[in-house]
Design an enzyme around this catalytic site. Structure first.
Site, PDB file in Angstrom:
ATOM      1  CG  ASP A   2      -2.090   0.915   1.112  1.00 44.07           C
ATOM      2  OD1 ASP A   2      -2.320   1.458  -0.002  1.00 44.07           O
ATOM      3  OD2 ASP A   2      -2.786   1.123   2.122  1.00 44.07           O
ATOM      4  CG  ASN A  38       2.070   1.410  -5.169  1.00 44.48           C
ATOM      5  OD1 ASN A  38       2.989   1.255  -4.381  1.00 44.48           O
ATOM      6  ND2 ASN A  38       1.567   0.417  -5.881  1.00 44.48           N
ATOM      7  N   GLY A  39       0.029   5.342  -4.489  1.00 48.48           N
ATOM      8  CA  GLY A  39      -0.600   6.599  -4.916  1.00 48.48           C
ATOM      9  C   GLY A  39      -0.027   7.782  -4.154  1.00 48.48           C
ATOM     10  CD1 TRP A  64       7.398   6.666  -2.713  1.00 52.86           C
ATOM     11  CD2 TRP A  64       6.906   6.814  -4.905  1.00 52.86           C
ATOM     12  NE1 TRP A  64       8.583   6.692  -3.406  1.00 52.86           N
ATOM     13  CE2 TRP A  64       8.303   6.782  -4.742  1.00 52.86           C
ATOM     14  CE3 TRP A  64       6.372   6.917  -6.187  1.00 52.86           C
ATOM     15  CZ2 TRP A  64       9.177   6.840  -5.835  1.00 52.86           C
ATOM     16  CZ3 TRP A  64       7.243   6.978  -7.276  1.00 52.86           C
ATOM     17  CH2 TRP A  64       8.626   6.932  -7.098  1.00 52.86           C
ATOM     18  NE  ARG A  88      -4.330   6.571  -7.294  1.00 49.89           N
ATOM     19  CZ  ARG A  88      -4.215   6.406  -5.972  1.00 49.89           C
ATOM     20  NH1 ARG A  88      -4.029   7.448  -5.195  1.00 49.89           N
ATOM     21  NH2 ARG A  88      -4.329   5.211  -5.444  1.00 49.89           N
ATOM     22  CG  HIS A 133      -0.135   1.726  -9.274  1.00 48.49           C
ATOM     23  ND1 HIS A 133      -0.334   1.412  -7.964  1.00 48.49           N
ATOM     24  CD2 HIS A 133      -1.244   2.418  -9.669  1.00 48.49           C
ATOM     25  CE1 HIS A 133      -1.515   1.883  -7.564  1.00 48.49           C
ATOM     26  NE2 HIS A 133      -2.083   2.510  -8.590  1.00 48.49           N
ATOM     27  CD1 TRP A 164     -13.072  -5.777  -9.229  1.00 46.10           C
ATOM     28  CD2 TRP A 164     -12.346  -4.978 -11.186  1.00 46.10           C
ATOM     29  NE1 TRP A 164     -12.462  -6.812  -9.909  1.00 46.10           N
ATOM     30  CE2 TRP A 164     -12.011  -6.353 -11.119  1.00 46.10           C
ATOM     31  CE3 TRP A 164     -11.983  -4.261 -12.338  1.00 46.10           C
ATOM     32  CZ2 TRP A 164     -11.341  -7.015 -12.138  1.00 46.10           C
ATOM     33  CZ3 TRP A 164     -11.313  -4.933 -13.361  1.00 46.10           C
ATOM     34  CH2 TRP A 164     -11.006  -6.284 -13.255  1.00 46.10           C
ATOM     35  CG  LEU A 203       9.857 -16.799  -3.979  1.00 47.92           C
ATOM     36  CD1 LEU A 203       9.967 -16.900  -2.457  1.00 47.92           C
ATOM     37  CD2 LEU A 203      10.072 -15.357  -4.431  1.00 47.92           C
ATOM     38  NE  ARG A 236      -8.236  -0.248   5.651  1.00 42.20           N
ATOM     39  CZ  ARG A 236      -8.140   1.076   5.842  1.00 42.20           C
ATOM     40  NH1 ARG A 236      -8.310   1.593   7.037  1.00 42.20           N
ATOM     41  NH2 ARG A 236      -7.890   1.875   4.827  1.00 42.20           N
ATOM     42  CB  SER A 280      -7.606  -4.557   3.205  1.00 38.95           C
ATOM     43  OG  SER A 280      -7.454  -3.321   3.819  1.00 38.95           O
ATOM     44  CD  GLU A 340       3.461 -13.049  15.687  1.00 38.40           C
ATOM     45  OE1 GLU A 340       3.272 -11.927  16.196  1.00 38.40           O
ATOM     46  OE2 GLU A 340       3.149 -14.116  16.248  1.00 38.40           O
TER      47      GLU A 340
HETATM   48  C1  FPP Z   1      -2.006   0.103  -3.324  1.00 41.70           C
HETATM   49  O1  FPP Z   1      -1.491   1.405  -3.277  1.00 41.70           O
HETATM   50  C2  FPP Z   1      -1.437  -0.616  -4.467  1.00 41.70           C
HETATM   51  C3  FPP Z   1      -2.180  -1.255  -5.432  1.00 41.70           C
HETATM   52  C4  FPP Z   1      -3.639  -1.302  -5.442  1.00 41.70           C
HETATM   53  C5  FPP Z   1      -1.503  -1.911  -6.585  1.00 41.70           C
HETATM   54  C6  FPP Z   1      -0.281  -2.688  -6.222  1.00 41.70           C
HETATM   55  C7  FPP Z   1       0.296  -3.233  -7.463  1.00 41.70           C
HETATM   56  C8  FPP Z   1       1.628  -3.227  -7.762  1.00 41.70           C
HETATM   57  C9  FPP Z   1       2.689  -2.723  -6.876  1.00 41.70           C
HETATM   58  C10 FPP Z   1       2.016  -3.826  -9.047  1.00 41.70           C
HETATM   59  C11 FPP Z   1       2.490  -5.236  -8.792  1.00 41.70           C
HETATM   60  C12 FPP Z   1       2.539  -5.960 -10.086  1.00 41.70           C
HETATM   61  C13 FPP Z   1       2.837  -7.262 -10.205  1.00 41.70           C
HETATM   62  C14 FPP Z   1       2.704  -7.929 -11.538  1.00 41.70           C
HETATM   63  C15 FPP Z   1       3.265  -8.071  -9.040  1.00 41.70           C
HETATM   64  P1  FPP Z   1      -2.524   2.603  -3.382  1.00 41.70           P
HETATM   65  O2  FPP Z   1      -2.728   2.927  -4.812  1.00 41.70           O
HETATM   66  O3  FPP Z   1      -3.751   2.251  -2.610  1.00 41.70           O
HETATM   67  O4  FPP Z   1      -1.750   3.753  -2.653  1.00 41.70           O
HETATM   68  P2  FPP Z   1      -2.408   4.934  -1.795  1.00 41.70           P
HETATM   69  O5  FPP Z   1      -3.007   4.283  -0.579  1.00 41.70           O
HETATM   70  O6  FPP Z   1      -1.216   5.763  -1.458  1.00 41.70           O
HETATM   71  O7  FPP Z   1      -3.402   5.626  -2.655  1.00 41.70           O
END
Ligand code: FPP
Length: 250
Positions: free
Chosen positions: A17, A19-20, A22, A30, A34, A66, A128, A191, A193, A204
């Site tokens: 969690d 990415n957005g 960051w 966003r 990702h 979605w 792995l 959480r 989720s 843990e």
């Molecule tokens: C949540 O961050 C992240 C996601 C919903 C997507 C995660 C997917 C990847 C990192 C790509 C992985 C790809 C492969 C093929 C393994 P968020 O967008 O909810 O961030 P925010 O809470 O800051 O908005």
């Protein structure tokens, strides 16, 4: 001999969690977050080897995701397809076995084909075990298992009393693997989720404010160190666990 026994992580589960946020902090869209998140995944896979982790399960797309703006969903789908096509050879070379868990029926043909190809090519790999949860929800997993067992009862092939936790859990995804000993969630939320809700009953839980694209090897080392400091009691008393440890060390 020292009287500490390191906890062993065979199976690590991760909710990626942040990415957005960051991306937003850097004035980027966003999708850039990702994409940076994929780089983190690549590093994490390498770091798993150092920690002798045998199974890694990543939450890449939840059934609730979605509901995100259409454009972001489409960026994520494209990213899954392009990542699979770019990384497959390298993953295969590194003996990694890929498995996707979730309801794949809703994905478009391109992604379904890429998933099938990746699973097929890496099926016999012995390194792995990398599980990627897409359109996955823990409740869906449980309902799915319940339906399969209910059908057997309806067909007259199963007595209802034969259903217990051990029987039922065989019909969940990841049934062939140990339950995750450690679940890490980046990005500050505390959480689960609807991720592996059955399988993490005794895991843990490690929560960090670090945003996923910034989660590097040092952050993993910190999480593992924290995990090693936990006493895993599974309902027993601390004294019972210590006695057990002393017997193992004797
Ligand atoms: C949540 O961050 C992240 C996601 C919903 C997507 C995660 C997917 C990847 C990192 C790509 C992985 C790809 C492969 C093929 C393994 P968020 O967008 O909810 O961030 P925010 O809470 O800051 O908005």
């Amino acid at each position: 001999m020292s009287n500490t026994v390191s906890n062993n992580i065979q199976h690590l589960a991760v909710i990626m969690d942040g990415n957005g946020r960051w991306a937003r902090m850097r004035g980027l869209p966003r999708g850039a977050g990702h994409r940076a998140g994929v780089k983190t995944v690549r590093q994490l896979i390498g770091a798993c080897e150092d920690h002798k982790i045998e199974y890694l399960t990543l939450f890449a797309f939840s059934s609730e995701n979605w509901q995100r703006p259409k454009k972001e969903v489409s960026v994520l789908m494209d990213l899954f397809v392009s990542t699979l096509s770019k990384e497959l050879s390298e993953l295969h070379k590194n003996d990694i076995c890929l498995k996707f868990i979730g309801d794949l029926t809703r994905f478009d043909k391109n992604l379904k084909q890429a998933i099938e190809k990746a699973e097929e090519r890496t099926r016999d790999n012995k390194g792995l075990k990398l599980n990627i949860a897409v359109n996955y929800g823990g409740r869906w997993d449980i309902v799915n298992a319940a339906k399969q067992r209910a059908q057997k009862v309806l067909d007259g092939d199963l007595a209802i009393d034969k259903i217990d936790e051990s029987d039922f859990s065989q019909y969940l995804h990841l049934s062939s693997m140990p339950a995750p000993e450690l679940l890490i969630r980046s990005g500050g939320e505390k959480r689960v989720s609807n991720f592996l809700i059955w399988q993490t009953a005794y895991s843990e839980l490690y929560f960090t404010d670090c945003l996923w694209p910034a989660f590097d090897k040092k952050e993993l080392d910190k999480a593992v160190q924290w995990f090693n400091s936990r006493q895993r009691r599974f309902g027993r008393t601390p004294e019972q666990v210590d006695d057990d440890k002393n017997i193992k060390l004797a």
